[in-house]
Design an enzyme around this catalytic site. Structure first.
Site, PDB file in Angstrom:
ATOM      1  N   GLU A   1      18.827  -2.180 126.638  1.00  0.00           N
ATOM      2  CA  GLU A   1      18.413  -2.904 128.054  1.00  0.00           C
ATOM      3  C   GLU A   1      18.655  -4.345 127.741  1.00  0.00           C
ATOM      4  O   GLU A   1      17.939  -4.764 126.912  1.00  0.00           O
ATOM      5  CB  GLU A   1      17.100  -2.328 128.008  1.00  0.00           C
ATOM      6  CG  GLU A   1      16.744  -0.934 128.428  1.00  0.00           C
ATOM      7  CD  GLU A   1      17.495  -0.338 129.528  1.00  0.00           C
ATOM      8  OE1 GLU A   1      17.842  -1.102 130.607  1.00  0.00           O
ATOM      9  OE2 GLU A   1      17.654   0.793 129.744  1.00  0.00           O
TER      10      GLU A   1
ATOM     11  N   CYS B   1      14.128 -10.400 132.358  1.00  0.00           N
ATOM     12  CA  CYS B   1      15.643  -9.954 132.434  1.00  0.00           C
ATOM     13  C   CYS B   1      16.095  -9.555 133.795  1.00  0.00           C
ATOM     14  O   CYS B   1      17.396  -9.939 133.817  1.00  0.00           O
ATOM     15  CB  CYS B   1      15.601  -8.663 131.533  1.00  0.00           C
ATOM     16  SG  CYS B   1      14.821  -7.252 132.123  1.00  0.00           S
TER      17      CYS B   1
END
Length: 469
Positions: A219, A253
């Protein structure tokens, strides 16, 4: 309380991994009730220690209790609740159809845990991004080794303590961060590695995993674009972008990284954005207790450098100031930046909003495609054709239309990247699948043997063609 094992070298880490593998082989985690009780115990401990957790998040990142609960603890609770609600059905073997050519047979798919999985979590959402994959892995029946980031010192120490209090170390073990710990962990063979962090470190994880053919879930991140077209509700766009970019002071993110704004609405958009930030955080944002700070001095200096090192024609539309004593940086809007500016050459991970204008959607798409595939993409538009083109023509991990960030909080669908922004996905059922191998099995009866597949074949091919047409 169970004491946390001490790790002085790679041999200690390997010995702990062996203990966890031995425990997995006992079959204890195959029992759905064992997993259920583990999740109930985890939730109970989190509830009892909410104040400690929120205090640690404030110490590391300056997160207000509301933000810490909304973006960290609340998401973990939701993941636990979802897994508890559906665990029995997810873990149940599923019967599937069998082709007639295999008569008489039955086929089933058995959800099977991978074994002992390693979760490497980051500092920016140190509770959520450690515990959501942990919850998914436990729900799927795995043993879990978790190493939180040492950068978020207060929260990571609390997580290590939490794991020692809630779980036996042969089932779930916390590995405290140290200068060599990542290297030691990557020398050991795991059944899966789940990593959240930067693409640069993702390369290192993949390279280490390749030695053992260990599957990885990455991720990562990237420069997530936000398109604001001429049909957008500009005020609503500004409200929602100021909220989303303000969360964790941009250290997210999936934060909108840069903004492609139609030239007809750019001035209005910037003015509305400025007003929204001050509406949310007051006139002196650097003095606002609810405005988070950078994680460290190094990150503070890096983000300030992105603001200061701009081309001569670029300007600060609002903001631009930082306070080194508190590590806070004002929401800062940059106009006139180009693709050559430093702010456009790395993921910002801070409260900086570079604005680029465009005339046609194709022009905006060309800019997006100069970068690697992003983790997220956002579009503000009331034109359904524009929405459709953005969602179908661009490549990205996930998207939100007329808002930002919130798509990751829906655990009825997976969250993950594509290409340079990651591989694999998790959350909810997709998270259960992430840590599960589905065993395909076929069981054949012995009361009859169809001779068609056995030699001699003679003219059997006609019948075979009919059965397998």
């Amino acid at each position: 309380m169970t004491s946390t094992p001490a790790f002085q070298n790679v041999a200690d880490v390997e010995a702990q991994a062996r203990r966890m593998h031995d425990f997995f082989q006992t079959g204890a985690t195959l029992q759905v009730e064992y997993r259920r009780q583990a999740l109930v115990k985890l939730k109970s401990y989190l509830k009892e220690n909410e104040e400690r957790i929120l205090d640690a998040l404030h110490a590391d990142l300056g997160k207000a209790p509301f933000e810490g609960y909304a973006t960290e603890l609340g998401i973990v609770y939701d993941e636990i609740n979802t897994c508890l609600k559906h665990l029995s059905s997810w873990a149940r073997p599923r019967r599937v159809r069998t082709p007639i050519v295999h008569f008489h047979s039955t086929s089933k798919v058995y959800p099977s845990p991978l074994g002992v999985v390693l979760v490497l979590s980051p500092w920016n959402y140190p509770v959520q991004l450690a515990l959501v994959p942990l919850v998914d892995a436990i729900a799927a029946g795995n043993c879990v080794a978790l190493k939180p980031s040492r950068t978020s010192k207060a929260t990571s120490e609390l997580l290590i303590d939490l794991l020692a209090n809630v779980f036996p170390p042969e089932f779930v073990c916390g590995f405290p961060g140290s200068g060599a710990m990542n290297d030691w962990l990557l020398e050991v063979r795991w059944d899966q590695i789940f990593f959240t962090g930067s693409p640069n470190v993702g390369h290192t994880i993949m390279e280490a995993a390749a030695k053992h053919l260990t599957p990885v879930v990455l991720e990562l991140g990237g420069k997530s674009p936000c398109i604001v077209d001429e049909t957008a509700n500009v005020k609503r766009a500004a409200q929602r972008i100021a909220w989303g970019k303000g969360i964790n002071s941009g250290q997210t993110c999936v934060a909108p990284d840069y903004f492609l704004v139609h030239e007809h609405v750019a001035d209005d958009f910037v003015a509305q954005l400025d007003a929204c930030f001050h509406q949310y955080y007051g006139q002196d944002i650097l003095a606002c207790d609810e405005w988070p700070h950078m994680i460290s001095q190094r990150h503070f200096e890096r983000v300030m450098g992105l603001i200061e090192n701009r081309n001569p024609d670029a300007s600060v539309a609002f903001g631009g100031n930082g306070d080194a004593a508190t590590l806070r940086i004002e929401p800062t809007c940059l106009r006139g930046v180009t693709l050559d500016d430093p702010v456009m050459n790395e993921e910002i991970f801070g409260p900086v909003l570079p604005i680029l204008t465009y005339r046609s959607l194709d022009q905006a798409f060309d800019i997006v495609r100069t970068f690697e595939k992003p983790l997220a993409c956002y579009v503000f538009s009331d034109d359904k054709q524009v929405q459709h083109r953005v969602l179908t023509r661009l490549q990205f991990g996930g998207a939100t239309v007329n808002d930002v960030v919130v798509h990751l909080a829906n655990n009825h669908m997976g969250f993950g990247g594509v290409g340079n922004s990651g591989m694999g996905a998790y959350h909810g059922k997709v998270g259960f699948d992430c840590f599960t191998h589905y065993k395909s099995t076929l069981k054949k009866g012995t009361w009859l043997e169809l001779p068609i597949r056995n030699p001699p074949f003679d003219d059997k091919i006609k019948l075979l063609r009919m059965l397998m047409r």
